[in-house]
Design an enzyme around this catalytic site. Structure first.
Site, PDB file in Angstrom:
ATOM      1  N   LYS A 489       0.843  -1.195   0.000  1.00  0.00           N
ATOM      2  CA  LYS A 489       0.000   0.000   0.000  1.00  0.00           C
ATOM      3  C   LYS A 489       0.877   1.243   0.000  1.00  0.00           C
ATOM      4  CE  LYS A 489      -0.350   0.080   5.052  1.00  0.00           C
ATOM      5  NZ  LYS A 489      -1.250   0.171   6.222  1.00  0.00           N
ATOM      6  N   TYR A 714      14.546  32.205   2.702  1.00  0.00           N
ATOM      7  CA  TYR A 714      13.345  32.919   3.113  1.00  0.00           C
ATOM      8  C   TYR A 714      13.408  33.350   4.579  1.00  0.00           C
ATOM      9  CZ  TYR A 714      10.908  31.599  -1.198  1.00  0.00           C
ATOM     10  OH  TYR A 714      10.517  31.468  -2.505  1.00  0.00           O
TER      11      TYR A 714
END
Length: 819
Positions: A489, A714
């Site tokens: 999965k 940033y």
């Protein structure tokens, strides 16, 4: 007598068959241990070896492949298949070794044997490169060095060979004498002694002494004193010894190693004179392996000048296949650096593992220096291509072109790689699996580049051999008869979809499990035929579930009733799986609903309960063991009620990865193996039993010099008070590298050294502090691997390995390696 003349009757005598059934006295040229790897079935002998699964279970499969001769140890099989030969022996592995021993005794050629912890295969392949112009060499395929691999390698010796090069590996005491008897080396080489396979020995010296048994009767023994664990020289094997060293007196004493334009210039003292060589590598491991080869050439009598000329021409050895996404929905298996008949068979087996495409294409160059006549060689290749069900051949080279009539498939031929590239726009490749395999001189990397989708510089490399190794470890921990359901999965925990599932199917897991229906559909469309359980089926997907023969997990009364209502009663009972909540409290039938559940499954014959299962909440932690035992006990009670109601026993499973080893009483009929496949299991962290499957890599985009007090990134969060250098690398939070790794929390590896992040993590890139390092644009950067592990990254940001692995974005290309 040559190997080609070994009749089944003579073999029966050599391996001391206790009993036999000989229908036809055929000649044997191929030894087979895997029913999926057959080259020439009419002249093959299948050995039913004991392993995780008894080889006797695959006799029928080998028979279907055309094999008619078998070595067995189980008397129940001797009368199987009226037209087949069966040789009954006490021990099948010993019989295989005895047959190889006979072949070695018949062929009295010089043999180089290599052992050590690291570098065996590279040294073997480089010696092949260095000596191929002077000898007709037979060598171990890939890294065949075990109790089974060595006999298969030595069996390859033929009359035309003038030198053998074989490697030998061990994992426990008393294994080496048997390999030494089979190889019978005349020259012995000890490579780097490290930690690999150390768990089977009480001490490093015990491991060393066991390895040295390989060289007891050699004419010359080549070694580095650094790896002798204090052993005195007079206790070393070999009639003559040749030593090399970087820091002490030796026959070949290295003075210095100097990097020059991507190469390494090495100066040494040999026979009281200075000698030199130039090798085209700069990394530490390659330098050491090249020095071992240098010492070997000198020990064999080559002059310093001859050795230097040969060493300068060494080329990179790639021992693994690369599986990549190709153009036009194709898959490309890149094996563009080696070409011989043994590795071709291995590559074709891998091509057949990856069966997501119906059409299989082989792009093959001339095979060089095989020691066979071209007629015999290409006849064997043609038979192999037919046997491996290749539909299309593109041959490149004058020799394969001259034998075009041998190939009964769709085919095209080109005299050179350049001719193929010129005509590439007129060729069609679409929705097919393409194996690119060529001798190095043909430069097939250019063809691979044309066929492969452009890969972003940030790549997740997935080692399929490591995945298989981890699977084998867990198989070894299971009680007899216990099945495995492999969890694939969430894109196989971020590692891939059909690429992983195909390998698991090839290695015969019993079940696969996915989270959602569309995951199961993708696997079915990619050729997966294993049973697939869908863990979160939605009513809207019931039709697709049935259409693609998926098996839903039913976890409450509502979905049970809904699926029963959906099914048509006149059809055969449809397989489903019942999940019981025993304490995880996520999904599953609650205790209050058990009786109504039992009534429903008893009253409806439209479903078949394939399995009943539950989920352990704390199997990895000792502090939860009391709770875990209570879960197991309650589950057994409910599973018993289901069995009593149905009149048959469904498969029962509750154990997850950590539970397999920590709670063996919970293995029951099947276990669910998840994150352990990918190398993570908190119950195994100290044992070093699991291998790292995934490596995340990126590259340096730009190097900048930063002035004192300048800020980076940033919000100006990164500051360098004293200035320095930074490297911008091509990975950011859109690739799955969390913003939490910013501002020095995270580290990466450049040139083997850990460097911290600086400033905030950006969407597509981030910055590293590389002050004081020699870093340039394009340098490789390791985000995680076996030394900078996912577990360590998870600890840095207070999460778990699952999250690190599954967060890797789909835009990060996956490249799959198979050795």
């Amino acid at each position: 007598m040559s190997k080609e003349n070994y009749s089944i009757a003579a073999i029966a005598k050599q391996i001391r068959a206790i009993d036999f059934k000989l229908i036809k006295d055929v000649l044997i040229s191929q030894l087979v241990i895997d029913s999926r790897s057959v080259i020439d079935p009419g002249h093959s002998l299948f050995f039913a070896l004991p392993a995780e699964r008894d080889g006797h279970q695959f006799i029928d499969a080998a028979y279907q492949e055309g094999i008619r001769s078998f070595v067995i140890s189980d008397t129940h099989f001797i009368h199987n298949h009226a037209d087949a030969n069966f040789l009954l022996v006490a021990d099948v592995k010993t019989a295989l070794q005895e047959l190889a021993l006979l072949n070695r005794k018949i062929h009295q050629l010089p043999v180089i044997a290599i052992s050590g912890s690291n570098g065996k295969t590279i040294v073997k392949e480089w010696l092949f490169q260095l000596l191929a112009t002077d000898y007709n060499i037979v060598r171990s395929p890939k890294s065949f060095n075990s109790q089974i691999g060595v006999p298969l390698a030595v069996w390859q010796i033929r009359d035309e060979h003038t030198l053998g090069i074989f490697e030998a590996g061990i994992s426990r005491p008393d294994e080496m004498p048997r390999l030494a008897a089979i190889i019978q080396p005349t020259i012995g080489i000890l490579t780097n002694i490290g930690e690999a396979h150390a768990e089977g020995f009480n001490s490093p010296q015990e491991k060393l002494l066991e390895k040295l048994k390989l060289f007891t009767n050699t004419d010359v023994f080549i070694y580095a004193p650094e790896y002798l664990q204090g052993l005195a020289e007079e206790n070393l094997p070999g009639q003559r010894r040749f030593s090399w060293s970087m820091d002490r007196k030796a026959d070949l004493r290295i003075l210095f190693v100097e990097p020059i334009d991507g190469k390494s210039y090495i100066k040494a003292i040999y026979q009281d004179a200075e000698i030199e060589c130039l090798i085209p590598f700069t990394d530490k491991a390659s330098i050491e392996n090249a020095i071992i080869c240098w010492a070997t050439l000198l020990a064999m009598g080559y002059t310093a000048e001859q050795a230097d000329l040969k060493l300068e021409k060494l080329t990179l050895v790639r021992m693994r296949l690369e599986l990549k996404n190709g153009i036009n929905q194709s898959s490309v298996i890149d094996d563009s650096y080696s070409a011989d008949i043994s590795s071709l068979a291995i590559a074709l087996d891998f091509l057949n593992q990856q069966n997501q495409h119906d059409k299989k294409t082989l792009i093959l160059s001339d095979l060089l220096e095989t020691g066979k006549s071209t007629d015999a060689l290409y006849a064997e290749i043609a038979a192999l291509i037919t046997q491996k069900d290749v539909q299309r051949l593109i041959g490149i080279g004058t020799e394969i072109m001259e034998h075009a009539d041998l190939f009964n498939v769709e085919k095209q031929f080109f005299q050179s790689t350049e001719d193929f590239i010129k005509d590439f726009s007129n060729l069609t490749f679409n929705n097919e699996s393409i194996l690119v395999k060529g001798a190095r001189r043909f430069g097939f990397e250019r063809i691979s580049k044309l066929l492969t989708q452009k890969i972003h510089d940030t790549v997740l490399e997935v080692n399929l051999n490591a995945l298989v190794s981890n699977l084998k470890f867990y198989k070894s921990q299971l009680k007899p008869g216990v099945k495995i359901m492999a969890m694939v999965k969430a894109f196989s925990y971020g590692s891939g979809s059909f690429e992983i599932a195909n390998v698991l199917q090839f290695h015969k897991v019993d079940y696969l499990a996915v989270a959602y229906t569309d995951e199961g559909i993708a696997l079915r469309k990619s050729g997966i035929t294993l049973p697939i359980m869908v863990m979160s089926p939605e009513p809207a997907a019931f039709e697709a579930i049935v259409k693609y023969k998926l098996e839903p997990e039913l976890y409450n009364l509502e979905i049970l009733k809904g699926f029963i209502a959906f099914l048509q009663s006149d059809k055969p009972a449809y397989p489903v799986h019942l999940k019981i909540d025993t304490g995880m409290h996520r999904l599953g039938f609650d205790e209050a609903d058990i009786e109504e559940m039992l009534q429903l499954i008893d009253a409806n014959d439209s479903i078949k309960i394939q399995s009943v299962f539950s989920h352990l909440a704390g199997s990895d932690d000792e502090k939860h063991d009391l709770f875990t035992r209570a879960q197991i006990a309650w589950f057994k009670t409910v599973a018993g009620k289901v069995t009593d109601t149905l009149g048959y026993q469904p498969i029962r499973h509750i154990s997850n990865t950590s539970g397999i080893t920590r709670h063996p009483d919970a293995q029951l009929d099947m276990v669910r193996l998840g994150i352990g496949l990918y190398g993570f299991d908190s119950a195994q962290e100290q044992a070093r039993t699991l291998q790292t499957v995934a490596v995340l890599k990126t590259t340096v985009t730009q190097v900048k010099h930063i002035k004192p007090h300048d800020s980076i990134g940033y919000s100006r969060r990164g500051v360098m008070p004293e200035g320095g250098e930074i490297a911008t690398v091509k990975i950011g939070y859109a690739d799955g590298y969390s913003r939490m790794f910013g501002n020095g929390v995270g580290h990466m590896l450049i040139n083997g050294k850990r460097v911290p992040t600086i400033g905030s993590i950006c969407m597509d890139m981030c910055m590293l502090d590389i002050t004081g390092m020699d870093v340039k644009n394009g340098d490789e950067v390791i985000v995680f691997d076996e030394s900078l592990s996912i577990s360590e990254l998870a600890a840095q940001i207070n999460t778990i390995p699952y999250e690190i692995l599954t967060n890797i974005s789909q835009r990060v290309k996956r490249v799959y390696f198979y050795e």
